[in-house]
Design a protein around this motif. Sequence first.
Motif, PDB file in Angstrom:
ATOM      1  N   ASP A  21       1.195  40.092   0.871  1.00 40.69           N
ATOM      2  CA  ASP A  21       2.621  40.025   1.231  1.00 40.69           C
ATOM      3  C   ASP A  21       3.070  38.586   1.490  1.00 40.69           C
ATOM      4  O   ASP A  21       2.279  37.646   1.395  1.00 40.69           O
ATOM      5  N   GLN A  22       4.355  38.406   1.840  1.00 43.94           N
ATOM      6  CA  GLN A  22       4.947  37.076   1.998  1.00 43.94           C
ATOM      7  C   GLN A  22       4.342  36.291   3.163  1.00 43.94           C
ATOM      8  O   GLN A  22       4.433  35.071   3.207  1.00 43.94           O
ATOM      9  N   ASN A  23       3.685  36.960   4.077  1.00 44.97           N
ATOM     10  CA  ASN A  23       3.058  36.298   5.218  1.00 44.97           C
ATOM     11  C   ASN A  23       1.595  35.942   4.957  1.00 44.97           C
ATOM     12  O   ASN A  23       0.928  35.406   5.825  1.00 44.97           O
ATOM     13  N   GLY A  24       1.081  36.301   3.787  1.00 43.50           N
ATOM     14  CA  GLY A  24      -0.308  36.029   3.440  1.00 43.50           C
ATOM     15  C   GLY A  24      -1.260  37.125   3.847  1.00 43.50           C
ATOM     16  O   GLY A  24      -2.469  36.968   3.752  1.00 43.50           O
ATOM     17  N   LYS A  25      -0.746  38.258   4.303  1.00 45.66           N
ATOM     18  CA  LYS A  25      -1.577  39.375   4.741  1.00 45.66           C
ATOM     19  C   LYS A  25      -1.912  40.259   3.537  1.00 45.66           C
ATOM     20  O   LYS A  25      -1.050  40.601   2.735  1.00 45.66           O
ATOM     21  N   MET A  26      -3.189  40.627   3.425  1.00 39.37           N
ATOM     22  CA  MET A  26      -3.635  41.480   2.317  1.00 39.37           C
ATOM     23  C   MET A  26      -3.167  42.912   2.553  1.00 39.37           C
ATOM     24  O   MET A  26      -3.500  43.521   3.571  1.00 39.37           O
ATOM     25  N   VAL A  27      -2.387  43.446   1.595  1.00 40.93           N
ATOM     26  CA  VAL A  27      -1.886  44.817   1.695  1.00 40.93           C
ATOM     27  C   VAL A  27      -2.901  45.777   1.097  1.00 40.93           C
ATOM     28  O   VAL A  27      -3.167  46.841   1.645  1.00 40.93           O
ATOM     29  N   PRO A  56      -5.634  42.451 -10.943  1.00 42.59           N
ATOM     30  CA  PRO A  56      -5.039  41.133 -10.735  1.00 42.59           C
ATOM     31  C   PRO A  56      -4.435  40.996  -9.332  1.00 42.59           C
ATOM     32  O   PRO A  56      -3.950  41.981  -8.769  1.00 42.59           O
ATOM     33  N   VAL A  57      -4.476  39.778  -8.798  1.00 40.93           N
ATOM     34  CA  VAL A  57      -3.930  39.524  -7.465  1.00 40.93           C
ATOM     35  C   VAL A  57      -2.489  39.060  -7.620  1.00 40.93           C
ATOM     36  O   VAL A  57      -2.189  38.157  -8.389  1.00 40.93           O
ATOM     37  N   CYS A  58      -1.581  39.717  -6.891  1.00 38.79           N
ATOM     38  CA  CYS A  58      -0.163  39.358  -6.912  1.00 38.79           C
ATOM     39  C   CYS A  58       0.285  39.048  -5.490  1.00 38.79           C
ATOM     40  O   CYS A  58      -0.187  39.657  -4.534  1.00 38.79           O
ATOM     41  N   LYS A  59       1.210  38.113  -5.388  1.00 44.00           N
ATOM     42  CA  LYS A  59       1.695  37.710  -4.078  1.00 44.00           C
ATOM     43  C   LYS A  59       3.217  37.768  -4.070  1.00 44.00           C
ATOM     44  O   LYS A  59       3.862  37.449  -5.070  1.00 44.00           O
ATOM     45  N   ILE A  60       3.773  38.166  -2.945  1.00 46.73           N
ATOM     46  CA  ILE A  60       5.226  38.194  -2.780  1.00 46.73           C
ATOM     47  C   ILE A  60       5.640  36.827  -2.235  1.00 46.73           C
ATOM     48  O   ILE A  60       5.191  36.428  -1.161  1.00 46.73           O
ATOM     49  N   LEU A  61       6.457  36.100  -3.017  1.00 47.40           N
ATOM     50  CA  LEU A  61       6.922  34.787  -2.587  1.00 47.40           C
ATOM     51  C   LEU A  61       8.179  34.391  -3.349  1.00 47.40           C
ATOM     52  O   LEU A  61       8.579  35.052  -4.294  1.00 47.40           O
ATOM     53  N   ASP A  62       8.794  33.287  -2.928  1.00 47.00           N
ATOM     54  CA  ASP A  62       9.974  32.752  -3.608  1.00 47.00           C
ATOM     55  C   ASP A  62       9.466  31.852  -4.729  1.00 47.00           C
ATOM     56  O   ASP A  62       9.032  30.728  -4.482  1.00 47.00           O
ATOM     57  N   TYR A  63       9.507  32.350  -5.975  1.00 49.10           N
ATOM     58  CA  TYR A  63       8.910  31.649  -7.111  1.00 49.10           C
ATOM     59  C   TYR A  63       9.580  30.309  -7.383  1.00 49.10           C
ATOM     60  O   TYR A  63       8.908  29.323  -7.670  1.00 49.10           O
ATOM     61  N   SER A  64      10.896  30.244  -7.285  1.00 50.54           N
ATOM     62  CA  SER A  64      11.576  28.982  -7.577  1.00 50.54           C
ATOM     63  C   SER A  64      11.187  27.918  -6.537  1.00 50.54           C
ATOM     64  O   SER A  64      11.029  26.749  -6.876  1.00 50.54           O
TER      65      SER A  64
END
Length: 169
Positions: A21-27, A56-64
């Motif tokens: 997630d956006q905080n770096g916590k593994m969901v 694959p590992v995916c992360k929630i973040l602001d890509y731009s």
Amino acid sequence: MQTKKYRINEFITSKEVRLVDQNGKMVGIVSIARALESAQGVGLDLVEIAPDSIPPVCKILDYSKQRYDAKKKASEAKKKQKTFTIKEIKLGPNIGDHDYETKLRHARDFLTHGHKIKVTMKFRGRELINTDVGLKKLERLIRDTEDIAKIELAPKREGNQYFLALVAK
């Protein structure tokens, strides 16, 4: 400048992903639909950061913002790079004192401006018999510049030439 291309949002092709997630916590391992839903729920992008792992590992973040930070970091690294040029000075074993002083003045000028110097002493014809004369001239040059330069490559003979490399202290 080349930045690494990541697959984002709908362009991720696998059915399941390991979500961070956006905080770096593994969901954990979730379906792609649920991962996209989670990312859109917080108004961010789903970015595939490790496509070769299974799943694959995916992360929630602001890509731009991530792309902007990567460009900024590369720009800073480029600014901190130290660049220098190699200047070459050619001498002969029978160089006159005035000519030697001129070459020495050029060498000192190059060194004070932060350049490296490659000194070449070329022997022609019968000059090859007395290479020690040329070597003494190179040693004199080393002594005359020892206050502002250090030897990077000691005088080295290759064929009919001696090479010497000096760099500013």
